[in-house]
Write a protein that holds these residues in place. Sequence first.
Motif, PDB file in Angstrom:
ATOM      1  N   THR A  40      -7.176  12.184   4.528  1.00 48.00           N
ATOM      2  CA  THR A  40      -6.343  11.006   4.323  1.00 48.00           C
ATOM      3  C   THR A  40      -4.899  11.326   4.691  1.00 48.00           C
ATOM      4  O   THR A  40      -4.515  12.505   4.733  1.00 48.00           O
ATOM      5  N   PRO A  41      -4.085  10.309   4.937  1.00 51.76           N
ATOM      6  CA  PRO A  41      -2.679  10.548   5.288  1.00 51.76           C
ATOM      7  C   PRO A  41      -1.910  11.207   4.149  1.00 51.76           C
ATOM      8  O   PRO A  41      -2.150  10.919   2.970  1.00 51.76           O
ATOM      9  N   ASP A  42      -0.993  12.081   4.504  1.00 49.40           N
ATOM     10  CA  ASP A  42      -0.159  12.771   3.526  1.00 49.40           C
ATOM     11  C   ASP A  42       0.994  11.877   3.089  1.00 49.40           C
ATOM     12  O   ASP A  42       1.470  11.026   3.842  1.00 49.40           O
ATOM     13  N   ARG A  43       1.446  12.117   1.885  1.00 51.98           N
ATOM     14  CA  ARG A  43       2.596  11.391   1.344  1.00 51.98           C
ATOM     15  C   ARG A  43       3.820  11.622   2.234  1.00 51.98           C
ATOM     16  O   ARG A  43       4.062  12.727   2.701  1.00 51.98           O
ATOM     17  N   HIS A  71      11.667  -3.451  -7.339  1.00 49.76           N
ATOM     18  CA  HIS A  71      10.247  -3.644  -7.042  1.00 49.76           C
ATOM     19  C   HIS A  71      10.072  -3.734  -5.539  1.00 49.76           C
ATOM     20  O   HIS A  71       9.931  -4.830  -4.994  1.00 49.76           O
ATOM     21  N   PRO A  72      10.088  -2.596  -4.844  1.00 49.11           N
ATOM     22  CA  PRO A  72       9.975  -2.634  -3.379  1.00 49.11           C
ATOM     23  C   PRO A  72       8.612  -3.155  -2.932  1.00 49.11           C
ATOM     24  O   PRO A  72       7.647  -3.160  -3.697  1.00 49.11           O
ATOM     25  N   THR A  73       8.548  -3.580  -1.702  1.00 50.10           N
ATOM     26  CA  THR A  73       7.301  -4.077  -1.140  1.00 50.10           C
ATOM     27  C   THR A  73       6.281  -2.953  -1.050  1.00 50.10           C
ATOM     28  O   THR A  73       6.574  -1.868  -0.554  1.00 50.10           O
ATOM     29  N   ILE A  74       5.078  -3.219  -1.549  1.00 54.90           N
ATOM     30  CA  ILE A  74       3.961  -2.274  -1.471  1.00 54.90           C
ATOM     31  C   ILE A  74       2.951  -2.851  -0.486  1.00 54.90           C
ATOM     32  O   ILE A  74       2.475  -3.971  -0.659  1.00 54.90           O
ATOM     33  N   ILE A  90       6.574   3.777   4.020  1.00 56.74           N
ATOM     34  CA  ILE A  90       6.339   5.205   3.776  1.00 56.74           C
ATOM     35  C   ILE A  90       5.118   5.364   2.860  1.00 56.74           C
ATOM     36  O   ILE A  90       5.006   4.683   1.844  1.00 56.74           O
ATOM     37  N   VAL A  91       4.225   6.297   3.200  1.00 55.98           N
ATOM     38  CA  VAL A  91       3.020   6.533   2.396  1.00 55.98           C
ATOM     39  C   VAL A  91       3.399   7.038   1.005  1.00 55.98           C
ATOM     40  O   VAL A  91       4.129   8.014   0.867  1.00 55.98           O
ATOM     41  N   LEU A  92       2.881   6.335  -0.007  1.00 57.33           N
ATOM     42  CA  LEU A  92       2.995   6.789  -1.393  1.00 57.33           C
ATOM     43  C   LEU A  92       1.764   7.588  -1.788  1.00 57.33           C
ATOM     44  O   LEU A  92       1.857   8.695  -2.296  1.00 57.33           O
ATOM     45  N   HIS A  93       0.576   6.990  -1.558  1.00 57.83           N
ATOM     46  CA  HIS A  93      -0.692   7.608  -1.935  1.00 57.83           C
ATOM     47  C   HIS A  93      -1.782   7.182  -0.966  1.00 57.83           C
ATOM     48  O   HIS A  93      -1.708   6.104  -0.367  1.00 57.83           O
ATOM     49  N   SER A  94      -2.782   8.007  -0.869  1.00 54.55           N
ATOM     50  CA  SER A  94      -4.018   7.657  -0.181  1.00 54.55           C
ATOM     51  C   SER A  94      -5.136   7.872  -1.183  1.00 54.55           C
ATOM     52  O   SER A  94      -5.222   8.940  -1.799  1.00 54.55           O
TER      53      SER A  94
END
Length: 99
Positions: A40-43, A71-74, A90-94
């Motif tokens: 999976t993609p890294d943070r 509350h940024p856009t997710i 930006i990736v937070l979690h996979s």
Amino acid sequence: MNLKFVLGSTLLVAGLFAATPAVHAEDLVLGQTTVRAVKTPDRGLTMSQVEKRFGAPDAKLPPAGGDTPLHPTINRWKYDGFTVYFERNIVLHSVRDGA
């Protein structure tokens, strides 16, 4: 305590850690179920980096949040086997499906 004892104990523990081989599992067996490791993609990767490395997502789900600076856009992208969560771009979690 004796200085020789402290130094000897420290060296013994350090030697045990150094002698322990690195372990990397590709498959995890739980009872009769085998769980395959999914890359999976890294943070910290950007959306463009994820798309470059993993291809276009199967689905781009509607964004959530973004109503205030606190509350940024997710954004969520679905791939076969996992979902990637982005804060802005930006990736937070996979997360692996079913986890």
